[in-house]
Design a protein around this motif. Sequence first.
Motif, PDB file in Angstrom:
ATOM      1  N   MET A   1       0.941  -1.053  -0.028  1.00  0.00           N
ATOM      2  CA  MET A   1       0.095   0.107   0.272  1.00  0.00           C
ATOM      3  C   MET A   1       0.908   1.163  -0.123  1.00  0.00           C
ATOM      4  O   MET A   1       1.784   1.329   0.899  1.00  0.00           O
ATOM      5  CB  MET A   1      -0.724  -0.002   1.360  1.00  0.00           C
ATOM      6  N   ASP A   2       0.509   2.194  -0.762  1.00  0.00           N
ATOM      7  CA  ASP A   2       1.421   3.590  -0.832  1.00  0.00           C
ATOM      8  C   ASP A   2       1.289   4.223   0.425  1.00  0.00           C
ATOM      9  O   ASP A   2       0.330   4.312   1.170  1.00  0.00           O
ATOM     10  CB  ASP A   2       0.740   4.284  -2.121  1.00  0.00           C
ATOM     11  N   SER A   3       2.516   4.979   0.630  1.00  0.00           N
ATOM     12  CA  SER A   3       2.596   5.655   1.915  1.00  0.00           C
ATOM     13  C   SER A   3       1.857   6.973   1.767  1.00  0.00           C
ATOM     14  O   SER A   3       1.852   7.577   0.791  1.00  0.00           O
ATOM     15  CB  SER A   3       4.009   6.049   2.074  1.00  0.00           C
ATOM     16  N   PRO A   4       1.035   7.400   2.705  1.00  0.00           N
ATOM     17  CA  PRO A   4       0.225   8.576   2.367  1.00  0.00           C
ATOM     18  C   PRO A   4       1.261   9.846   2.632  1.00  0.00           C
ATOM     19  O   PRO A   4       2.326   9.740   3.023  1.00  0.00           O
ATOM     20  CB  PRO A   4      -0.571   8.313   3.885  1.00  0.00           C
ATOM     21  N   THR A   5       0.521  10.831   2.080  1.00  0.00           N
ATOM     22  CA  THR A   5       1.113  12.182   2.179  1.00  0.00           C
ATOM     23  C   THR A   5       0.580  12.956   3.285  1.00  0.00           C
ATOM     24  O   THR A   5      -0.599  13.056   3.609  1.00  0.00           O
ATOM     25  CB  THR A   5       1.094  13.164   1.056  1.00  0.00           C
ATOM     26  N   VAL A   6       1.406  13.263   4.588  1.00  0.00           N
ATOM     27  CA  VAL A   6       1.100  13.539   5.691  1.00  0.00           C
ATOM     28  C   VAL A   6       1.327  15.382   5.892  1.00  0.00           C
ATOM     29  O   VAL A   6       2.688  15.476   5.534  1.00  0.00           O
ATOM     30  CB  VAL A   6       1.277  13.076   6.864  1.00  0.00           C
ATOM     31  N   VAL A   7       0.639  16.105   5.861  1.00  0.00           N
ATOM     32  CA  VAL A   7       1.098  17.760   6.263  1.00  0.00           C
ATOM     33  C   VAL A   7       0.594  17.709   7.981  1.00  0.00           C
ATOM     34  O   VAL A   7      -0.390  17.593   8.228  1.00  0.00           O
ATOM     35  CB  VAL A   7       0.222  18.460   5.398  1.00  0.00           C
ATOM     36  N   VAL A   8       1.852  18.062   8.594  1.00  0.00           N
ATOM     37  CA  VAL A   8       1.698  18.337  10.059  1.00  0.00           C
ATOM     38  C   VAL A   8       1.929  19.835  10.096  1.00  0.00           C
ATOM     39  O   VAL A   8       2.679  20.584   9.697  1.00  0.00           O
ATOM     40  CB  VAL A   8       2.900  17.782  10.886  1.00  0.00           C
ATOM     41  N   LEU A   9       0.784  20.363  10.777  1.00  0.00           N
ATOM     42  CA  LEU A   9       0.765  21.892  11.075  1.00  0.00           C
ATOM     43  C   LEU A   9       0.911  22.120  12.698  1.00  0.00           C
ATOM     44  O   LEU A   9       0.102  21.470  13.429  1.00  0.00           O
ATOM     45  CB  LEU A   9      -0.558  22.640  10.636  1.00  0.00           C
ATOM     46  N   GLY A  10       1.960  22.602  13.178  1.00  0.00           N
ATOM     47  CA  GLY A  10       2.373  22.496  14.440  1.00  0.00           C
ATOM     48  C   GLY A  10       3.364  23.325  15.018  1.00  0.00           C
ATOM     49  O   GLY A  10       4.066  24.044  13.970  1.00  0.00           O
ATOM     50  N   SER A  11       3.655  23.054  16.198  1.00  0.00           N
ATOM     51  CA  SER A  11       4.958  23.729  16.852  1.00  0.00           C
ATOM     52  C   SER A  11       6.453  22.803  16.656  1.00  0.00           C
ATOM     53  O   SER A  11       6.263  21.719  16.482  1.00  0.00           O
ATOM     54  CB  SER A  11       4.714  23.707  18.442  1.00  0.00           C
ATOM     55  N   VAL A  12       7.285  23.854  16.794  1.00  0.00           N
ATOM     56  CA  VAL A  12       8.613  23.198  16.825  1.00  0.00           C
ATOM     57  C   VAL A  12       9.528  23.778  18.034  1.00  0.00           C
ATOM     58  O   VAL A  12       9.273  25.088  17.971  1.00  0.00           O
ATOM     59  CB  VAL A  12       9.443  23.228  15.560  1.00  0.00           C
TER      60      VAL A  12
END
Length: 288
Positions: free
Chosen positions: A1-12
């Motif tokens: 199964m293809d790896s999903p594209t994930v956008v993470v919006l958050g703190s660093v």
Amino acid sequence: MDSPTVVVLGSVNMDLVTTAARRPAPGETVLGSDFATVPGGKGANQAIAAARSGARVRFLGAIGDDTFGAELTATLLDAGVDTTLLRRVDGPSGIASIVVDGTGENSIIVVAGANGQLTELTAAELAAIAAADILLCQLEIPIDTVLTAARHARASGTVVALNPSPVQSLPTELWTAVDLAIVNSLESEQYSVELTQVAHVVRTLGGAGAVYRGEEETELTVAGLPVEVVDTTGAGDAFTGALVATWNQGASTALNWANTAGALATTRLGASSSIPSSAQIAAALTTS
């Protein structure tokens, strides 16, 4: 199964980690045994965890123009996270002051720094969200920005995952845009009413494992993995990132994978530095 594209919006953040036999009571001074600076922040930790579990990850956030900012960026890049849209702003980067006691439990104070300047989203950031399979958010950046991102993701057909931490009052509109919520026991209690609006809810139980509740009240439970706990900092972030990275493989597979990632993260000091790789998680699943 293809790896999903994930956008993470958050703190660093840069985590300033002190270890001591016990955490001080109010007004008390105790002697510590160790100190380390470890890149962290819930958003960055979860982005790194998702990348180490095989997802294609883009990170949306902000660093300051200090020396911490360069180190934080390098840590994300080393984990395979796309930082093309990571902003560099005037002022200090975010930090977290963490005390870890002899049992591995911790107390944390977060200072937002550059994270607090993430008050609106650019056209490029909105386009990245629309093109992703999953948007993952937390609550260490301004809530209005999280709401804008979630609303845009929902309109674009992007799955919205939310780790509502730290606990605070949230607009109803945000909850109605969420497809998947990942909460610990405290957050589950605080948001008990709001979570009824969410189709998929995963509740972590610390060393006892995790529980999933899906549509039509489908429920799955996974037991805790016995490990020698060194530091619980970032374990929830390791779980969350691993979960979204494998979410397209089904709730059962994702829950087991994330549970193992979270457990392994407690066996090392620090947040981002303790997040396991896909190979480590797979090996632990094979032997458990």
